[in-house]
Design a protein around this motif. Sequence first.
Motif, PDB file in Angstrom:
ATOM      1  N   THR A 160       1.329  -1.280   0.022  1.00 43.80           N
ATOM      2  CA  THR A 160       0.126  -0.277   0.154  1.00 43.80           C
ATOM      3  C   THR A 160       0.980   1.122  -0.056  1.00 43.80           C
ATOM      4  N   LEU A 161       0.188   2.761  -0.112  1.00 43.69           N
ATOM      5  CA  LEU A 161       1.048   3.461  -0.222  1.00 43.69           C
ATOM      6  C   LEU A 161      -0.001   4.676   0.051  1.00 43.69           C
ATOM      7  N   ARG A 162       0.562   5.493   0.653  1.00 40.69           N
ATOM      8  CA  ARG A 162      -0.305   6.599   1.343  1.00 40.69           C
ATOM      9  C   ARG A 162       0.313   8.145   1.054  1.00 40.69           C
ATOM     10  N   VAL A 163       0.179   8.868   0.344  1.00 38.31           N
ATOM     11  CA  VAL A 163       0.571  10.154  -0.026  1.00 38.31           C
ATOM     12  C   VAL A 163      -0.739  11.654   1.401  1.00 38.31           C
ATOM     13  N   SER A 215       9.481  10.290   4.043  1.00 38.19           N
ATOM     14  CA  SER A 215       9.280   8.537   3.568  1.00 38.19           C
ATOM     15  C   SER A 215       9.400   7.698   4.445  1.00 38.19           C
ATOM     16  N   ARG A 216       8.720   7.090   4.861  1.00 36.67           N
ATOM     17  CA  ARG A 216       8.795   5.944   5.601  1.00 36.67           C
ATOM     18  C   ARG A 216       7.747   4.982   5.133  1.00 36.67           C
ATOM     19  N   ARG A 217       8.552   3.518   5.415  1.00 37.19           N
ATOM     20  CA  ARG A 217       8.118   2.058   5.842  1.00 37.19           C
ATOM     21  C   ARG A 217       8.243   1.498   6.790  1.00 37.19           C
ATOM     22  N   ARG A 218       6.941   0.568   6.611  1.00 39.22           N
ATOM     23  CA  ARG A 218       6.910  -0.206   7.372  1.00 39.22           C
ATOM     24  C   ARG A 218       6.025  -1.529   6.784  1.00 39.22           C
ATOM     25  N   THR A 219       6.376  -2.731   7.795  1.00 40.37           N
ATOM     26  CA  THR A 219       5.245  -3.866   7.621  1.00 40.37           C
ATOM     27  C   THR A 219       4.335  -4.401   8.701  1.00 40.37           C
ATOM     28  N   PHE A 220       3.359  -4.014   8.200  1.00 44.12           N
ATOM     29  CA  PHE A 220       1.945  -4.666   9.595  1.00 44.12           C
ATOM     30  C   PHE A 220       2.081  -5.818   9.394  1.00 44.12           C
ATOM     31  N   THR A 221       1.407  -6.050  10.367  1.00 45.69           N
ATOM     32  CA  THR A 221       1.236  -7.678  10.250  1.00 45.69           C
ATOM     33  C   THR A 221      -0.021  -7.890  11.041  1.00 45.69           C
ATOM     34  N   HIS A 222      -1.096  -8.867  11.297  1.00 45.09           N
ATOM     35  CA  HIS A 222      -1.754  -9.060  12.347  1.00 45.09           C
ATOM     36  C   HIS A 222      -1.890 -10.444  12.096  1.00 45.09           C
ATOM     37  N   ARG A 223      -2.424 -11.333  12.852  1.00 46.43           N
ATOM     38  CA  ARG A 223      -2.237 -12.915  12.859  1.00 46.43           C
ATOM     39  C   ARG A 223      -3.745 -13.109  11.681  1.00 46.43           C
ATOM     40  N   ARG A 224      -4.598 -12.640  11.555  1.00 45.23           N
ATOM     41  CA  ARG A 224      -5.452 -12.863  10.625  1.00 45.23           C
ATOM     42  C   ARG A 224      -5.310 -12.721   9.592  1.00 45.23           C
ATOM     43  N   PRO A 277       0.142  -9.650   5.404  1.00 48.27           N
ATOM     44  CA  PRO A 277       1.342  -8.805   6.058  1.00 48.27           C
ATOM     45  C   PRO A 277       1.525  -7.853   5.103  1.00 48.27           C
ATOM     46  N   VAL A 278       1.313  -6.075   5.629  1.00 46.63           N
ATOM     47  CA  VAL A 278       0.827  -5.397   4.801  1.00 46.63           C
ATOM     48  C   VAL A 278       2.677  -4.374   4.623  1.00 46.63           C
ATOM     49  N   ASP A 279       2.889  -4.579   3.237  1.00 48.82           N
ATOM     50  CA  ASP A 279       4.588  -3.443   3.221  1.00 48.82           C
ATOM     51  C   ASP A 279       3.491  -2.334   2.476  1.00 48.82           C
ATOM     52  N   HIS A 280       3.741  -1.341   3.555  1.00 52.22           N
ATOM     53  CA  HIS A 280       3.163  -0.158   3.808  1.00 52.22           C
ATOM     54  C   HIS A 280       4.438   1.280   3.681  1.00 52.22           C
ATOM     55  N   GLN A 281       3.537   1.877   2.624  1.00 51.58           N
ATOM     56  CA  GLN A 281       5.018   3.441   2.644  1.00 51.58           C
ATOM     57  C   GLN A 281       3.941   4.741   2.399  1.00 51.58           C
ATOM     58  N   GLY A 282       4.789   5.762   3.139  1.00 51.68           N
ATOM     59  CA  GLY A 282       3.799   6.734   3.066  1.00 51.68           C
ATOM     60  C   GLY A 282       4.387   7.669   2.752  1.00 51.68           C
ATOM     61  N   LEU A 283       4.445   8.783   1.976  1.00 47.43           N
ATOM     62  CA  LEU A 283       5.218   9.466   1.863  1.00 47.43           C
ATOM     63  C   LEU A 283       4.498  10.909   2.489  1.00 47.43           C
ATOM     64  N   ALA A 284       5.174  12.056   3.132  1.00 50.08           N
ATOM     65  CA  ALA A 284       4.495  13.058   3.421  1.00 50.08           C
ATOM     66  C   ALA A 284       4.728  14.654   2.796  1.00 50.08           C
ATOM     67  N   ARG A 296       3.317  15.530  23.463  1.00 45.62           N
ATOM     68  CA  ARG A 296       2.618  14.341  22.933  1.00 45.62           C
ATOM     69  C   ARG A 296       2.874  14.066  21.210  1.00 45.62           C
ATOM     70  N   ARG A 297       3.813  14.693  20.715  1.00 42.25           N
ATOM     71  CA  ARG A 297       3.994  14.313  19.495  1.00 42.25           C
ATOM     72  C   ARG A 297       3.664  13.924  18.203  1.00 42.25           C
ATOM     73  N   ALA A 298       3.417  13.947  17.246  1.00 37.46           N
ATOM     74  CA  ALA A 298       3.750  12.647  15.930  1.00 37.46           C
ATOM     75  C   ALA A 298       5.139  12.906  14.907  1.00 37.46           C
ATOM     76  N   ARG A 299       5.091  11.897  14.892  1.00 33.60           N
ATOM     77  CA  ARG A 299       6.638  12.262  13.481  1.00 33.60           C
ATOM     78  C   ARG A 299       6.993  13.187  12.559  1.00 33.60           C
ATOM     79  N   THR A 300       5.120  13.268  12.609  1.00 33.97           N
ATOM     80  CA  THR A 300       5.638  14.412  11.416  1.00 33.97           C
ATOM     81  C   THR A 300       5.354  16.020  12.325  1.00 33.97           C
TER      82      THR A 300
END
Length: 152
Positions: free
Chosen positions: A4-7, A72-81, A84-91, A126-130
Motif C-alpha cells: 500500500t502507498l499513502r500520500v 518517506s517511511r516504510r513499515r510492515t504491518f502484521t496481523h494474525r488474521r 502482512p502489509v508492506d506500507h509506504q507513507g509519503l508526507a 506528546r507529538r507525532a513524527r510529522t
Amino acid sequence: MRKTLRVAAYAVVVRDGQILLARSPDGEGGHEWVLPGGGMDHGEDPYDTVRRELMEETGYRIDVTGLLGIDSRRRTFTHRRWRPVDHQGLALVYEGLVTGGELRPETNGSTDLAAWHDLDAVAGLRRARTVIVGLELWRERPVTGRVVQAGE
C-alpha cells in the motif's frame, strides 16, 4: 505480501514564535499533536490537499510559501488474521502563511482541537513524527528536502 502507498500533505505554519498544531487521537485512548494536513484524495494536487486539510482542521486559510521537503517511511504491518502489509507513507511538508479564517476545531474529522504552541514547548508535547520531521525541515531547510531521523 500486499503493498500500500499513502500520500499526504502537511503544513508547518509558524508565526510570532508559535507553531500551529492539531490534536489527533493516538489509537491508544489518548491524543497526540500533529501538523495540520492529511491524505490526498485521488486526482488531487498536494498543494490543494494541504490547503484543504489545513482549513478543515484549523479554520485557517493559508498561502503555501514553499515546499520544505518529503518524508518517506516504510513499515510492515502484521496481523494474525490477515496477510502482512508492506506500507509506504509519503508526507509532503510545506511551509504556510495564514491569510484568513478563524481558529476553530475540526467537526467530525480526524482531529478535535487546533492550537498555537510556543516553539520552545513543542519538545514537551506528546507529538507525532510529522511534527518532529516538519520542524526539522523548517529549521534546517536541507537542500535534499530530506532529514534523517535517529534509527534510520
